[in-house]
Design a protein around this motif. Sequence first.
Motif, PDB file in Angstrom:
ATOM      1  N   GLU A  85       0.830  -1.206   0.000  1.00 47.60           N
ATOM      2  CA  GLU A  85       0.000   0.000   0.000  1.00 47.60           C
ATOM      3  C   GLU A  85       0.864   1.256   0.000  1.00 47.60           C
ATOM      4  OE1 GLU A  85      -3.240   2.723   0.389  1.00 47.60           O
ATOM      5  OE2 GLU A  85      -2.911   0.766  -0.544  1.00 47.60           O
ATOM      6  N   ILE A  86       1.903   1.268   0.806  1.00 46.82           N
ATOM      7  CA  ILE A  86       2.800   2.423   0.870  1.00 46.82           C
ATOM      8  C   ILE A  86       3.487   2.633  -0.471  1.00 46.82           C
ATOM      9  CG2 ILE A  86       4.935   3.284   1.910  1.00 46.82           C
ATOM     10  CD1 ILE A  86       3.982   1.867   4.510  1.00 46.82           C
ATOM     11  N   LEU A  87       3.976   1.556  -1.075  1.00 53.56           N
ATOM     12  CA  LEU A  87       4.639   1.670  -2.376  1.00 53.56           C
ATOM     13  C   LEU A  87       3.671   2.162  -3.442  1.00 53.56           C
ATOM     14  CD1 LEU A  87       6.731  -1.639  -2.277  1.00 53.56           C
ATOM     15  CD2 LEU A  87       7.622   0.694  -2.108  1.00 53.56           C
ATOM     16  N   SER A  88       2.419   1.726  -3.350  1.00 51.65           N
ATOM     17  CA  SER A  88       1.411   2.126  -4.330  1.00 51.65           C
ATOM     18  C   SER A  88       1.053   3.605  -4.187  1.00 51.65           C
ATOM     19  CB  SER A  88       0.149   1.274  -4.139  1.00 51.65           C
ATOM     20  OG  SER A  88      -0.922   1.764  -4.908  1.00 51.65           O
ATOM     21  N   VAL A  89       0.948   4.080  -2.962  1.00 47.58           N
ATOM     22  CA  VAL A  89       0.547   5.469  -2.715  1.00 47.58           C
ATOM     23  C   VAL A  89       1.677   6.443  -3.033  1.00 47.58           C
ATOM     24  CG1 VAL A  89      -0.089   7.125  -0.922  1.00 47.58           C
ATOM     25  CG2 VAL A  89      -1.221   4.892  -1.020  1.00 47.58           C
ATOM     26  N   TYR A  90       2.879   6.136  -2.567  1.00 46.74           N
ATOM     27  CA  TYR A  90       3.988   7.090  -2.668  1.00 46.74           C
ATOM     28  C   TYR A  90       4.795   6.980  -3.961  1.00 46.74           C
ATOM     29  CZ  TYR A  90       3.262   8.416   2.195  1.00 46.74           C
ATOM     30  OH  TYR A  90       2.729   8.891   3.364  1.00 46.74           O
ATOM     31  N   GLU A  91       4.790   5.803  -4.593  1.00 41.73           N
ATOM     32  CA  GLU A  91       5.530   5.584  -5.847  1.00 41.73           C
ATOM     33  C   GLU A  91       6.957   6.152  -5.787  1.00 41.73           C
ATOM     34  OE1 GLU A  91       2.193   5.519  -9.256  1.00 41.73           O
ATOM     35  OE2 GLU A  91       2.543   7.510  -8.424  1.00 41.73           O
ATOM     36  N   PRO A  92       7.787   5.644  -4.878  1.00 50.87           N
ATOM     37  CA  PRO A  92       9.141   6.202  -4.692  1.00 50.87           C
ATOM     38  C   PRO A  92      10.038   6.089  -5.921  1.00 50.87           C
ATOM     39  CG  PRO A  92       8.889   4.118  -3.524  1.00 50.87           C
ATOM     40  CD  PRO A  92       7.522   4.519  -3.960  1.00 50.87           C
ATOM     41  N   GLU A  93       9.744   5.132  -6.796  1.00 52.21           N
ATOM     42  CA  GLU A  93      10.574   4.974  -7.994  1.00 52.21           C
ATOM     43  C   GLU A  93      10.488   6.178  -8.925  1.00 52.21           C
ATOM     44  OE1 GLU A  93       6.494   3.457  -8.930  1.00 52.21           O
ATOM     45  OE2 GLU A  93       7.918   3.213  -7.265  1.00 52.21           O
ATOM     46  N   LYS A  94       9.410   6.975  -8.786  1.00 58.71           N
ATOM     47  CA  LYS A  94       9.230   8.135  -9.659  1.00 58.71           C
ATOM     48  C   LYS A  94      10.008   9.364  -9.180  1.00 58.71           C
ATOM     49  CE  LYS A  94       4.684   6.851 -11.489  1.00 58.71           C
ATOM     50  NZ  LYS A  94       3.279   7.281 -11.665  1.00 58.71           N
ATOM     51  N   GLN A  95      10.250   9.444  -7.871  1.00 57.98           N
ATOM     52  CA  GLN A  95      10.962  10.599  -7.309  1.00 57.98           C
ATOM     53  C   GLN A  95      11.931  10.144  -6.215  1.00 57.98           C
ATOM     54  OE1 GLN A  95       8.264  14.304  -7.061  1.00 57.98           O
ATOM     55  NE2 GLN A  95       6.831  12.644  -6.751  1.00 57.98           N
ATOM     56  N   PRO A  96      12.894   9.297  -6.553  1.00 59.33           N
ATOM     57  CA  PRO A  96      13.793   8.723  -5.535  1.00 59.33           C
ATOM     58  C   PRO A  96      14.584   9.771  -4.757  1.00 59.33           C
ATOM     59  CG  PRO A  96      14.639   8.331  -7.752  1.00 59.33           C
ATOM     60  CD  PRO A  96      13.243   8.828  -7.916  1.00 59.33           C
ATOM     61  N   ASP A  97      14.970  10.853  -5.419  1.00 63.18           N
ATOM     62  CA  ASP A  97      15.765  11.876  -4.736  1.00 63.18           C
ATOM     63  C   ASP A  97      14.993  12.540  -3.598  1.00 63.18           C
ATOM     64  OD1 ASP A  97      17.819  11.334  -6.443  1.00 63.18           O
ATOM     65  OD2 ASP A  97      17.456  13.055  -7.758  1.00 63.18           O
ATOM     66  N   LEU A  98      13.687  12.733  -3.799  1.00 60.62           N
ATOM     67  CA  LEU A  98      12.878  13.348  -2.762  1.00 60.62           C
ATOM     68  C   LEU A  98      12.752  12.444  -1.544  1.00 60.62           C
ATOM     69  CD1 LEU A  98       9.996  14.990  -4.845  1.00 60.62           C
ATOM     70  CD2 LEU A  98      12.040  16.064  -3.894  1.00 60.62           C
ATOM     71  N   PHE A  99      12.706  11.136  -1.788  1.00 57.57           N
ATOM     72  CA  PHE A  99      12.616  10.202  -0.672  1.00 57.57           C
ATOM     73  C   PHE A  99      13.921  10.171   0.116  1.00 57.57           C
ATOM     74  CE2 PHE A  99       8.866   8.981  -2.841  1.00 57.57           C
ATOM     75  CZ  PHE A  99       8.059   8.405  -1.873  1.00 57.57           C
ATOM     76  N   LEU A 100      15.019  10.230  -0.593  1.00 53.51           N
ATOM     77  CA  LEU A 100      16.313  10.279   0.086  1.00 53.51           C
ATOM     78  C   LEU A 100      16.428  11.539   0.934  1.00 53.51           C
ATOM     79  CD1 LEU A 100      18.920   8.942  -2.509  1.00 53.51           C
ATOM     80  CD2 LEU A 100      18.699   8.213  -0.120  1.00 53.51           C
ATOM     81  N   GLU A 101      15.993  12.652   0.357  1.00 54.63           N
ATOM     82  CA  GLU A 101      16.058  13.921   1.070  1.00 54.63           C
ATOM     83  C   GLU A 101      15.194  13.882   2.333  1.00 54.63           C
ATOM     84  OE1 GLU A 101      14.666  18.565   0.420  1.00 54.63           O
ATOM     85  OE2 GLU A 101      14.860  17.238  -1.313  1.00 54.63           O
ATOM     86  N   ALA A 102      13.988  13.325   2.207  1.00 59.31           N
ATOM     87  CA  ALA A 102      13.097  13.233   3.360  1.00 59.31           C
ATOM     88  C   ALA A 102      13.668  12.292   4.418  1.00 59.31           C
ATOM     89  CB  ALA A 102      11.721  12.750   2.916  1.00 59.31           C
ATOM     90  N   PHE A 103      14.286  11.201   3.971  1.00 58.70           N
ATOM     91  CA  PHE A 103      14.838  10.236   4.915  1.00 58.70           C
ATOM     92  C   PHE A 103      15.923  10.852   5.796  1.00 58.70           C
ATOM     93  CE2 PHE A 103      18.123   6.955   5.805  1.00 58.70           C
ATOM     94  CZ  PHE A 103      17.397   6.242   6.746  1.00 58.70           C
ATOM     95  N   THR A 104      16.687  11.789   5.257  1.00 59.40           N
ATOM     96  CA  THR A 104      17.762  12.404   6.047  1.00 59.40           C
ATOM     97  C   THR A 104      17.225  13.115   7.284  1.00 59.40           C
ATOM     98  OG1 THR A 104      17.668  14.459   4.734  1.00 59.40           O
ATOM     99  CG2 THR A 104      19.203  12.745   3.999  1.00 59.40           C
ATOM    100  N   ARG A 105      15.933  13.505   7.255  1.00 58.99           N
ATOM    101  CA  ARG A 105      15.356  14.223   8.391  1.00 58.99           C
ATOM    102  C   ARG A 105      15.020  13.303   9.561  1.00 58.99           C
ATOM    103  NH1 ARG A 105      12.822  17.076   4.041  1.00 58.99           N
ATOM    104  NH2 ARG A 105      10.794  16.096   4.358  1.00 58.99           N
ATOM    105  N   ILE A 106      14.948  11.990   9.302  1.00 58.00           N
ATOM    106  CA  ILE A 106      14.660  11.063  10.407  1.00 58.00           C
ATOM    107  C   ILE A 106      15.790  10.061  10.623  1.00 58.00           C
ATOM    108  CG2 ILE A 106      12.161  11.229  10.137  1.00 58.00           C
ATOM    109  CD1 ILE A 106      12.302   8.470   8.709  1.00 58.00           C
ATOM    110  N   ARG A 107      16.809  10.121   9.798  1.00 55.46           N
ATOM    111  CA  ARG A 107      17.869   9.118   9.870  1.00 55.46           C
ATOM    112  C   ARG A 107      18.480   9.021  11.267  1.00 55.46           C
ATOM    113  NH1 ARG A 107      22.988   7.887   5.907  1.00 55.46           N
ATOM    114  NH2 ARG A 107      24.239   6.834   7.489  1.00 55.46           N
ATOM    115  N   LYS A 108      18.692  10.139  11.926  1.00 53.33           N
ATOM    116  CA  LYS A 108      19.362  10.130  13.236  1.00 53.33           C
ATOM    117  C   LYS A 108      18.495   9.473  14.312  1.00 53.33           C
ATOM    118  CE  LYS A 108      17.828  14.843  14.325  1.00 53.33           C
ATOM    119  NZ  LYS A 108      18.287  16.222  14.641  1.00 53.33           N
ATOM    120  N   ARG A 109      17.194   9.272  14.028  1.00 55.56           N
ATOM    121  CA  ARG A 109      16.310   8.647  15.015  1.00 55.56           C
ATOM    122  C   ARG A 109      16.293   7.123  14.893  1.00 55.56           C
ATOM    123  NH1 ARG A 109      11.022  12.393  13.825  1.00 55.56           N
ATOM    124  NH2 ARG A 109      12.117  14.383  13.571  1.00 55.56           N
TER     125      ARG A 109
END
Length: 344
Positions: free
Chosen positions: A250-274
């Motif tokens: 469901e998450i993969l279907s809603v967010y479609e990370p393959e279309k905007q991988p850079d944005l997902f990487l950028e967002a991940f950096t905000r929670i990586r330290k947690r």
Amino acid sequence: MARDITLREALELQEKHSHTLVDVRSPKEFKEATIPGSMNIPIFTNEERAEVGMLYKQVGKQAAMDHGLVIFSKKLPEFIAEFRKIDTPITVFCWRGGMRSKTAATVLELMGIRSSRISGGIHTYRQRVIARLQETIKPKLLVLNGYTGSGKTKILHKLMEDGYPVIDLEGMAGHRGSIFGQIGVEPNNQKKFELLLANKLERYENEPYIFIEGESKRIGQVHMPELLFEKKGQSPQWIIQLPFEVRVKEILSVYEPEKQPDLFLEAFTRIRKRIHQPIAVQIQKDLENGRFTEAVEQLLTHYYDPQYEHSVARFATIGQDVIQAATIQEAYEKCLKRYKELMK
């Protein structure tokens, strides 16, 4: 001569009769917040409005008015043509019912197009919204909760499509409520969020129940009014439980990370330290190399699920109704069945 009418009169005309409300402010102002159901025929573009506003501050009111007249006079034929497309009675408005709506109504009258004008403009609607959000919420809330990826938003949308009372907080906020929630959607500001919310609360004030999702107080750039947040937290929670693999899909279907991988990487950096360092490193590698299924599995296991388990503990004294299902469709059907039982 165009007559001034109150906001209440304008809304009654809009609701009970074939009547069009026209916001003559700039496209940017219209986008930020307007009266629901209105259309935009602007006197000035965003750039023209900024230009006139700057002249007002630096030189004075008369210079700004003169320059505004020069700009507007050049586009009068186009402006009138847009109004001629409307085949219902018309009411125009601007921010405070001032120069722009008065100019629009006057020009329309000269061209044989009858119109009225909202006294006080959209500012009066903003005051109405603020007052509405401070009133007691009469209907009971049915709060859909559950782990990330449980299809809560899809269930709400399906209920809404089928005519049931739903407040879609994420839709109103323009945010999906997670660290990745801004990807692929356009955020709304607080004013527009509150405007949409107040409109729904007024629409459903005589309903016995309203479906709502178990969001945190802050959703992207906006936050819930205190009264709604408190009532949501005190209401029984319907906990949607789906298989882990269904949630991942469901998450993969809603967010479609393959279309905007850079944005997902950028967002991940905000929670990586947690997240525990070795796991965080692996999630980043998976995102960088397009292994999105693996990344989502790790994010759920080591970040989102523990967060949810911590937050759901506070519902122990409120009352929980667990809805187990193999699919989102089955969860929807079970929610609807329980709702109908409540309505008997």
